[in-house]
Design an enzyme around this catalytic site. Structure first.
Site, PDB file in Angstrom:
ATOM      1  N   THR A  84      -2.674  14.770  -3.210  1.00 54.15           N
ATOM      2  CA  THR A  84      -4.399  14.101  -3.467  1.00 54.15           C
ATOM      3  C   THR A  84      -4.858  13.146  -1.513  1.00 54.15           C
ATOM      4  OG1 THR A  84      -3.280  12.105  -4.304  1.00 54.15           O
ATOM      5  CG2 THR A  84      -3.728  14.032  -5.544  1.00 54.15           C
ATOM      6  N   CYS A 121      -0.361   5.051  -4.049  1.00 58.07           N
ATOM      7  CA  CYS A 121      -0.508   3.929  -4.791  1.00 58.07           C
ATOM      8  C   CYS A 121       1.050   2.425  -4.784  1.00 58.07           C
ATOM      9  CB  CYS A 121      -0.211   4.956  -6.134  1.00 58.07           C
ATOM     10  SG  CYS A 121      -1.269   6.238  -6.230  1.00 58.07           S
ATOM     11  N   CYS A 163       1.058   1.531 -10.923  1.00 63.85           N
ATOM     12  CA  CYS A 163      -0.239   2.698 -11.129  1.00 63.85           C
ATOM     13  C   CYS A 163      -0.042   3.916 -12.284  1.00 63.85           C
ATOM     14  CB  CYS A 163      -0.494   3.854  -9.333  1.00 63.85           C
ATOM     15  SG  CYS A 163      -2.076   4.475  -9.815  1.00 63.85           S
ATOM     16  N   ARG A 168      -1.033  10.007 -13.217  1.00 61.03           N
ATOM     17  CA  ARG A 168      -0.603  10.925 -13.298  1.00 61.03           C
ATOM     18  C   ARG A 168       0.338  11.129 -12.164  1.00 61.03           C
ATOM     19  NH1 ARG A 168      -1.890  17.223 -15.419  1.00 61.03           N
ATOM     20  NH2 ARG A 168      -0.109  17.605 -15.699  1.00 61.03           N
ATOM     21  N   ARG A 214      -4.973   7.375   1.908  1.00 59.62           N
ATOM     22  CA  ARG A 214      -6.067   6.356   1.711  1.00 59.62           C
ATOM     23  C   ARG A 214      -5.797   5.240   0.045  1.00 59.62           C
ATOM     24  NH1 ARG A 214      -7.863  11.574   0.240  1.00 59.62           N
ATOM     25  NH2 ARG A 214      -8.317  11.742  -2.078  1.00 59.62           N
ATOM     26  N   CYS A 256      -5.092   4.290  -3.730  1.00 60.09           N
ATOM     27  CA  CYS A 256      -5.761   4.688  -4.782  1.00 60.09           C
ATOM     28  C   CYS A 256      -7.208   3.861  -5.237  1.00 60.09           C
ATOM     29  CB  CYS A 256      -4.854   5.135  -5.893  1.00 60.09           C
ATOM     30  SG  CYS A 256      -5.014   5.338  -7.292  1.00 60.09           S
ATOM     31  N   CYS A 285      -5.173   1.880  -8.733  1.00 58.71           N
ATOM     32  CA  CYS A 285      -4.450   0.586  -8.925  1.00 58.71           C
ATOM     33  C   CYS A 285      -4.661   0.081  -7.666  1.00 58.71           C
ATOM     34  CB  CYS A 285      -3.064   1.324  -8.541  1.00 58.71           C
ATOM     35  SG  CYS A 285      -1.984   2.107  -6.683  1.00 58.71           S
TER      36      CYS A 285
END
Length: 358
Positions: free
Chosen positions: A40, A44, A48, A51, A73, A75, A78
């Protein structure tokens, strides 16, 4: 990436203790590390709620800056760059502690909770989780510290009592013994008229000083320089009557030396343990660790019902003046590594090695 490489990466992540904290969404780990997800491109905080990604796509980072330097980058769910809930609660409790410390009279639980914008029940629970003490016990401990300072500077004991925040002499004298370990007048006089027997000797760990008050053993100190150990005792009780060289006491010291060199034998002697309510709870938990075993600072914090007070537990260990009798040498870091020890890390290592041998 080949299936073999994926399996290897997954195994490495699953072997890392931080992965279990991610799976548990452990809020206590927030701020300690961050994790990124290759599939992705985001990173995080451990708690967090998103999923969970496959372990082969996970990487761990010590800071937000490190994660961003690696090309990830933050999240949006969170918000790892923002203060965590734990950090917000810590700031709130810290502010409450400062308010308690500067108030002329100890504020009520209701007043503290109202300032924090929480219910009294939730604030009380949160405060205890983070400090290891209830707001009332924290106020009492701070008042005790103020009293010690006031007794040294005030013109009279009565002035010191009221300046420290006690509402009446009766209230103070009901707590004086626990707060000071002696009468207020004796404390103010630097322990004057207090008789402490002591002896210096040698043991397998170097120089040793053993001191006994009217209540019991009040110091077991280890070091390289016997004179430095004696100066430390004198600094603790600057005007007490220190008696050394008594034959009867020398025999008791031999018993303590034998215990220090073989802790499993136990020490069947009364101890003069002086500390705050929180320190006393920590020290009691330490005494329950069997010889040959260790516990982490976090485990001790959990055992006394204050799982977030890890730093306070470390401070209580550092304040211990009864080497081996209160076995702070059996407390280690979460990864099992040795941390600081009042009498030197090498002595800590030697004590643990001795206990491990049986």
């Amino acid at each position: 990436m080949s299936p073999k490489q994926q399996a290897l990466l997954a195994a490495q992540v699953q072997a890392d203790p931080r992965w279990q904290q991610v799976l548990a969404r452990d809020a206590a780990a927030d701020g300690q590390f961050y994790y990124s997800v290759r599939s992705t491109g985001v990173y995080c905080r451990p708690s967090c709620k998103s999923r969970r990604a496959r372990p082969e796509n996970i990487a761990f980072h010590d800071s937000c800056a490190a994660a961003e330097a690696a090309g990830f980058r933050p999240c949006l769910r969170c918000r790892p760059q923002a203060p965590s809930q734990r950090e917000q609660y810590a700031a709130m409790v810290t502010e409450a502690c400062r308010f308690i410390e500067t108030a002329e009279q100890a504020p009520s639980l209701h007043a503290l909770a109202e300032r924090a914008g929480l219910s009294p029940y939730y604030f009380h629970r949160l405060f205890k989780q983070l400090t290891g003490l209830t707001p009332k016990a924290y106020a009492q401990a701070h008042r005790a510290g103020r009293l010690r300072a006031q007794l040294a500077d005030s013109a009279s004991v009565t002035h010191a009592i009221f300046d420290a925040g006690y509402n009446s002499n009766t209230r103070f004298y009901a707590e004086a013994d626990q707060v000071l370990g002696m009468t207020a007048s004796r404390f103010r006089a630097g322990g004057a008229q207090m008789r402490i027997r002591f002896a210096l000797g040698q043991c397998a760990l170097g120089a040793i000083l053993v001191a006994q008050s009217e209540r019991g053993i009040c110091a077991i100190s280890l070091g390289d320089d016997p004179e430095a150990l004696l100066r430390e005792l004198q600094d603790r009780f600057p005007r007490a009557q220190l008696n050394g060289g008594e034959a009867e006491f020398e025999r008791l010291v031999a018993t303590v030396v034998g215990f220090v060199e073989a802790p499993a034998t136990g020490l069947d002697l009364p101890l003069d343990v002086r500390g705050t309510a929180f320190q006393q709870r920590v020290w009691q938990a330490l005494r329950e660790i069997p010889p040959g075993q260790t516990a982490s600072y976090a485990e001790i914090a959990a055992r006394i019902g204050a799982p977030r007070a890890v730093r306070a537990v470390a401070g209580a260990c550092a304040a211990n003046t009864l080497a081996v009798a209160i076995p702070c040498h059996r407390v280690v870091r979460q990864d099992g590594a040795l941390s600081g020890y009042r009498w030197g890390v090498e002595r800590k290592r030697a004590l643990l090695a001795c206990e491990a041998e049986g």
